[in-house]
Design a protein around this motif. Structure first.
Motif, PDB file in Angstrom:
ATOM      1  N   ALA A 140      28.678 -11.619 -10.629  1.00 17.79           N
ATOM      2  CA  ALA A 140      27.513 -11.119  -9.889  1.00 17.79           C
ATOM      3  C   ALA A 140      27.355 -11.850  -8.559  1.00 17.79           C
ATOM      4  CB  ALA A 140      26.251 -11.277 -10.744  1.00 17.79           C
ATOM      5  N   HIS A 141      27.615 -13.153  -8.543  1.00 12.86           N
ATOM      6  CA  HIS A 141      27.474 -13.896  -7.292  1.00 12.86           C
ATOM      7  C   HIS A 141      28.456 -13.391  -6.243  1.00 12.86           C
ATOM      8  CE1 HIS A 141      26.710 -17.222  -4.549  1.00 12.86           C
ATOM      9  NE2 HIS A 141      28.027 -17.420  -4.480  1.00 12.86           N
ATOM     10  N   PHE A 142      29.711 -13.211  -6.636  1.00 15.37           N
ATOM     11  CA  PHE A 142      30.703 -12.742  -5.670  1.00 15.37           C
ATOM     12  C   PHE A 142      30.432 -11.307  -5.243  1.00 15.37           C
ATOM     13  CE2 PHE A 142      32.798 -16.464  -7.261  1.00 15.37           C
ATOM     14  CZ  PHE A 142      33.557 -16.922  -6.195  1.00 15.37           C
ATOM     15  N   ARG A 143      29.988 -10.490  -6.165  1.00 16.84           N
ATOM     16  CA  ARG A 143      29.641  -9.112  -5.812  1.00 16.84           C
ATOM     17  C   ARG A 143      28.476  -9.092  -4.824  1.00 16.84           C
ATOM     18  NH1 ARG A 143      33.742  -5.567  -6.811  1.00 16.84           N
ATOM     19  NH2 ARG A 143      34.460  -5.690  -8.976  1.00 16.84           N
ATOM     20  N   SER A 144      27.542 -10.024  -4.993  1.00 12.92           N
ATOM     21  CA  SER A 144      26.397 -10.074  -4.067  1.00 12.92           C
ATOM     22  C   SER A 144      26.823 -10.429  -2.651  1.00 12.92           C
ATOM     23  CB  SER A 144      25.363 -11.093  -4.564  1.00 12.92           C
ATOM     24  OG  SER A 144      25.819 -12.427  -4.358  1.00 12.92           O
ATOM     25  N   LEU A 145      27.995 -11.059  -2.531  1.00 11.56           N
ATOM     26  CA  LEU A 145      28.547 -11.393  -1.215  1.00 11.56           C
ATOM     27  C   LEU A 145      29.422 -10.272  -0.668  1.00 11.56           C
ATOM     28  CD1 LEU A 145      29.549 -15.112  -1.927  1.00 11.56           C
ATOM     29  CD2 LEU A 145      27.504 -14.287  -0.745  1.00 11.56           C
ATOM     30  N   GLY A 146      29.485  -9.161  -1.407  1.00  6.77           N
ATOM     31  CA  GLY A 146      30.281  -8.024  -0.963  1.00  6.77           C
ATOM     32  C   GLY A 146      31.759  -8.171  -1.211  1.00  6.77           C
ATOM     33  N   MET A 147      32.136  -8.976  -2.206  1.00  3.96           N
ATOM     34  CA  MET A 147      33.551  -9.257  -2.437  1.00  3.96           C
ATOM     35  C   MET A 147      34.083  -8.511  -3.650  1.00  3.96           C
ATOM     36  SD  MET A 147      33.825 -13.354  -1.749  1.00  3.96           S
ATOM     37  CE  MET A 147      33.496 -14.029  -0.116  1.00  3.96           C
ATOM     38  N   ALA A 148      35.315  -8.007  -3.528  1.00  6.39           N
ATOM     39  CA  ALA A 148      36.024  -7.408  -4.658  1.00  6.39           C
ATOM     40  C   ALA A 148      37.073  -8.358  -5.216  1.00  6.39           C
ATOM     41  CB  ALA A 148      36.693  -6.104  -4.231  1.00  6.39           C
ATOM     42  N   LEU A 149      37.433  -9.394  -4.446  1.00 11.39           N
ATOM     43  CA  LEU A 149      38.375 -10.427  -4.869  1.00 11.39           C
ATOM     44  C   LEU A 149      37.813 -11.789  -4.487  1.00 11.39           C
ATOM     45  CD1 LEU A 149      41.816  -9.011  -3.633  1.00 11.39           C
ATOM     46  CD2 LEU A 149      41.049  -9.134  -6.014  1.00 11.39           C
ATOM     47  N   VAL A 150      38.118 -12.803  -5.292  1.00  9.12           N
ATOM     48  CA  VAL A 150      37.790 -14.173  -4.910  1.00  9.12           C
ATOM     49  C   VAL A 150      38.660 -14.539  -3.713  1.00  9.12           C
ATOM     50  CG1 VAL A 150      37.793 -16.582  -5.648  1.00  9.12           C
ATOM     51  CG2 VAL A 150      37.213 -14.785  -7.291  1.00  9.12           C
ATOM     52  N   PRO A 151      38.092 -15.149  -2.670  1.00  8.97           N
ATOM     53  CA  PRO A 151      38.923 -15.530  -1.520  1.00  8.97           C
ATOM     54  C   PRO A 151      40.052 -16.460  -1.937  1.00  8.97           C
ATOM     55  CG  PRO A 151      36.596 -15.751  -1.004  1.00  8.97           C
ATOM     56  CD  PRO A 151      36.681 -15.488  -2.474  1.00  8.97           C
ATOM     57  N   GLY A 152      41.127 -16.432  -1.176  1.00 12.03           N
ATOM     58  CA  GLY A 152      42.281 -17.276  -1.476  1.00 12.03           C
ATOM     59  C   GLY A 152      42.172 -18.674  -0.915  1.00 12.03           C
ATOM     60  N   SER A 153      41.134 -18.948  -0.133  1.00  9.46           N
ATOM     61  CA  SER A 153      40.958 -20.280   0.436  1.00  9.46           C
ATOM     62  C   SER A 153      39.486 -20.517   0.694  1.00  9.46           C
ATOM     63  CB  SER A 153      41.748 -20.412   1.750  1.00  9.46           C
ATOM     64  OG  SER A 153      41.204 -19.537   2.738  1.00  9.46           O
ATOM     65  N   GLY A 154      39.161 -21.768   1.032  1.00  6.52           N
ATOM     66  CA  GLY A 154      37.796 -22.125   1.355  1.00  6.52           C
ATOM     67  C   GLY A 154      37.019 -22.663   0.165  1.00  6.52           C
ATOM     68  N   PRO A 155      35.846 -23.260   0.410  1.00  2.00           N
ATOM     69  CA  PRO A 155      35.064 -23.893  -0.654  1.00  2.00           C
ATOM     70  C   PRO A 155      34.688 -22.955  -1.791  1.00  2.00           C
ATOM     71  CG  PRO A 155      34.210 -24.507   1.506  1.00  2.00           C
ATOM     72  CD  PRO A 155      35.217 -23.430   1.743  1.00  2.00           C
ATOM     73  N   LEU A 156      34.468 -21.675  -1.473  1.00  3.11           N
ATOM     74  CA  LEU A 156      34.042 -20.722  -2.482  1.00  3.11           C
ATOM     75  C   LEU A 156      35.121 -20.489  -3.547  1.00  3.11           C
ATOM     76  CD1 LEU A 156      31.700 -18.841  -3.261  1.00  3.11           C
ATOM     77  CD2 LEU A 156      32.714 -17.089  -1.803  1.00  3.11           C
TER      78      LEU A 156
END
Length: 594
Positions: free
Chosen positions: A90-106
Motif C-alpha cells: 500500500a505504501h508503494f502504491r500510494s507513491l504511484g509505483m508498480a515496482l520497487v525502485p532499483g536504487s535509493g533509500p526506499l
C-alpha cells in the motif's frame, strides 16, 4: 595435461578462494596466525566491504553455508535482512509505483551482513573481535589500491552523485573525478565505524563472546542504528526518477538478528548438495540436477557439447519458472519441488527445441501464480541504469553492481561458502558518519498481493545469493559459489558437472567456457525477460555454437573470458588433502593456500 590459467592449489594447511586477492590473503594470514576457517572468513568478509565496495558493503547481506569439525552437517548462516515494518504494498502504491525502485533509500531492507559475520565469529570462531577486524580497519583507514572497476562504477553514476547524492560525491569524487585504477583510496569514516564496534566490545568484559555481543548491540541498537534511522528520513533521487525517503528505522535494526537454519539438500550421484532455503534461489540448482537425472540420458551431464548444454539450459528454464511461481519467504512446497516424480514430469517437457515460454509446474496439483508483469511479458531494456540490479555481465564483459564470493577450508576440516552482496556504493547514498550506504534488495519483491515473493514487512526478499556446499559420506568435500545475480546457479551447474561427474580439477572446471540463459524473469528492476536468448563465451567450439542455434537458441556471443567469477575450495576427508581454484575473469579473484 589440460592448460589452465593458474594451477589448482593443493596442500594440507588451509585454502582460501575469493573474488579479491586482498581478501584471500587476509584470510590466509588469519589461518597462518592460528585462526580457523571461520575467523578467516570473517576477516576477509570485512575486507571485501572495503576493497570491493561496488560489489558489496556493510549495508548489504550475506548468506553462507558452514560445516564444522564438531558437526560436519551443513548449516545455513542467514545474513539476509528483511523488509522494514513500513514496507507495505500500500505504501508503494500510494507513491504511484508498480515496482520497487532499483536504487535509493526506499529500496533498502534491514542490513544483515555485519550481524551475520559477528554471529559466525561468536559461535564458531576462536579469535577476538579486534584481531579479525584489524585488516579491514587498516585498509579503510590507511588506504588500499583500488581495482579499476570501482572507478568505472563511480563514473557511471557521477552525475547522480554530483546532482543529488552529495554524501556519495564527498566520498567518491574527492577531486571532482572518479578514482583511478590502482589509486590508493581510504574510507576513514568506515574505519572509525569498525573501531567503534571494537571499542564497544572492549568496554564490557574480558571474554570474546561478550565483546562480540556488545559490538552486535552497538550495530543493531547503538550508534549505527541511530545513524541509519536519521539518514533514512532524508529523500534522495532513486531509479523511479523521483526523490523518496527510506523506510528502515532504528526499531527495524533492533528487531533484526542474523540466524542459523537448516539447508535444503539433494542427494545426487553419491553426494549431498546443500543450498539455502527457498527464500533464496539456491534450490534452483537442486531442481535442475533432479531434472537432468530424470532425463535418464548421460549426454545431459556434458557441459561442453551442444546436446548437454541444451539439456542443462532447458532444465534451468523449468527450475527458474518454478522459482518465479513458488519460491519466497513463506510456505513453499519444497519437498514436492525436489521429488523424483515431479522431476520426471518436468523432464518430460524438454524437447529438441529451445523453449521461449515460462512454464512453472504444478507440485501436488497446485495451480502456479505468476506476477502480472511476467504474464504480460516485460519488454527488453533499451539501456542500463548503472544504479540498479546486481549484475549481470554485458556482452562486452563489463559488469554493473554485482556480488562477491568467499570459500575457506582449514587443516582441521572446517569449511565455509559465503556470498556477500548488496550495499553497493551505487545502490544508495553514503551515510557520511558511517562511511557506507544501505542496500537495495527490496527491489526483489513484487508489489502484487498473493505471490510467493510479494512484499510484506518482515519477509526476506527472494535473493539470488547462492553459496553451495557438497558433502560425501557425511563429510564436507567442496565449497563453491560465484557472483552474478540470476546467473549464480547457472554458472555453478556446469562447474559441478565438470568437477563431480567429469573429474576435472577445480581450476579446469572454472576455466572452461561458460554460458547462461536470460530466458527467465530477472530478479532486478525493471524485471524484464529475454525469451530464448542464450549468452555464451565466444571461445566455445564453433560447431557447438552452430548446433545450439539448430536447437533453436538465440545465441548471443559474449567476450571470451566474461561470464562467471567462480571460487572453490575442496577437501579429501580420506587424505586431508586440500585444494583451491579461483576465477581468472575480471582479473582480481585469487586463491591461496599451502
Amino acid at each position: 595435461m589440460t592448460f589452465t590459467t593458474r594451477p589448482t592449489l593443493q596442500g594440507t594447511f588451509g585454502m582460501v578462494s575469493s573474488t579479491h586477492w586482498l581478501a584471500s590473503q587476509t584470510a590466509m594470514g588469519v589461518l597462518e596466525r592460528g585462526g580457523n576457517a571461520f575467523d578467516a572468513a570473517v576477516a576477509a568478509g570485512f575486507v571485501l566491504h572495503v576493497v570491493e565496495p561496488h560489489l558489496n558493503g556493510p549495508g548489504g547481506e550475506v548468506p553462507a553455508i558452514v560445516a564444522t569439525v564438531r558437526d560436519p552437517a551443513p548449516r545455513v548462516l542467514c545474513g539476509q535482512g528483511p523488509a522494514p515494518a513500513g514496507a507495505t504494498i500500500a505504501h508503494f502504491r500510494s507513491l504511484g509505483m508498480a515496482l520497487v525502485p532499483g536504487s535509493g533509500p526506499l529500496a533498502a531492507v534491514v542490513p544483515g551482513a555485519v550481524d551475520a559475520w559477528l554471529l559466525l565469529l561468536r559461535d564458531h570462531g576462536t579469535l577476538r573481535l579486534a584481531d579479525v577486524l584489524e585488516p579491514a580497519i587498516g585498509y579503510a583507514g590507511a588506504g588500499h589500491p583500488l581495482v579499476g572497476r570501482v572507478g568505472e562504477t563511480v563514473a557511471a553514476v557521477q552525475s547522480l552523485f554530483e546532482e543529488d547524492w552529495h554524501t556519495s560525491a564527498a566520498l567518491w569524487l574527492r577531486n571532482g573525478s572518479p578514482p583511478m585504477a590502482g589509486e590508493m583510496f581510504a574510507n576513514p569514516a568506515y574505519a572509525r565505524t569498525l573501531r567503534r564496534l571494537v571499542n564497544a566490545g572492549r568496554t564490557v568484559g574480558a571474554d570474546r563472546e561478550t565483546e562480540i555481543e556488545a559490538a552486535r548491540r552497538a550495530w543493531r541498537e547503538g550508534f549505527v542504528a541511530d545513524a541509519v534511522d536519521r539518514f533514512s528520513r532524508i529523500p534522495f533521487q532513486d531509479s523511479s526518477g523521483r526523490p523518496h525517503a527510506g523506510l528502515v528505522t532504528g526499531a527495524d535494526m533492533a528487531a533484526y538478528a542474523a540466524s542459523w537454519e537448516e539447508p535444503v539438500t539433494l542427494d545426487w550421484h553419491g553426494y549431498s548438495v546443500a543450498k539455502t532455503g527457498f527464500w533464496g534461489q539456491g534450490p534452483v540448482l537442486l531442481e535442475t540436477l533432479s531434472i537432468l537425472d530424470a532425463l535418464d540420458d548421460p549426454r545431459g551431464y556434458e557441459p561442453a557439447t551442444a546436446a548437454g548444454i541444451h539439456a542443462q539450459v532447458e532444465a534451468l528454464k523449468l527450475a527458474f519458472a518454478d522459482r518465479e511461481a513458488w519460491y519466497g519467504d513463506g510456505d513453499v512446497p519444497g519437498k514436492l519441488l525436489l521429488s523424483a516424480g515431479y522431476a520426471r514430469d518436468r523432464a518430460a517437457l524438454i524437447s529438441a527445441r529451445a523453449s521461449t515460454e515460462l512454464r512453472p509446474g504444478r507440485p501436488g496439483g497446485a495451480e502456479p501464480r505468476l506476477p502480472a508483469r511476467v504474464v504480460a511479458g516485460a519488454a527488453r531494456r533499451a539501456g542500463l541504469d548503472a544504479t540498479t540490479g546486481e549484475p549481470t555481465v554485458r556482452a562486452d564483459g563489463v559488469t554493473r553492481g554485482d556480488t562477491c564470493h568467499l570459500d575457506v577450508v582449514d587443516r582441521w576440516g572446517n569449511m565455509i561458502s559465503a556470498t556477500p552482496s548488496g550495499g553497493w556504493l551505487q545502490s544508495s547514498p553514503t551515510i557520511p558518519e558511517l562511511g557506507f550506504p544501505l542496500g537495495s534488495r527490496l527491489q526483489m519483491f513484487w508489489l502484487e498481493e498473493g505471490l510467493a515473493s510479494s512484499l510484506a514487512p518482515g519477509r526476506r526478499p527472494r535473493t539470488t545469493l547462492s553459496p553451495t556446499m557438497v558433502h560425501r559420506d557425511g563429510e564436507p568435500v567442496l565449497a563453491c559459489g560465484t557472483p552474478g545475480g540470476d546467473q549464480q546457479d547457472q554458472w555453478q551447474l556446469p562447474f559441478l558437472l565438470r568437477h563431480l561427474v567429469g573429474g576435472q580439477s577445480l581450476q579446469e572446471a572454472i576455466d572452461a567456457p561458460a554460458w547462461h540463459t536470460v530466458s527467465l524473469p530477472k530478479s532486478f528492476y525493471p524485471r524484464d525477460m529475454e525469451p530464448g536468448v542464450l549468452v555464451v563465451e565466444e571461445r566455445l567450439d564453433r560447431d557447438v555454437l552452430a548446433a545450439l542455434r539448430g536447437y533453436g537458441h538465440e545465441v548471443r556471443l559474449s567476450g571470451p573470458w566474461s561470464l562467471g567469477r567462480l571460487c572453490a575450495v575442496a577437501r579429501d576427508p580420506g587424505t586431508g588433502l586440500l585444494s583451491a581454484g579461483a576465477n581468472p575473469r575480471a582479473m582480481q579473484g585469487y586463491a591461496c593456500g599451502r
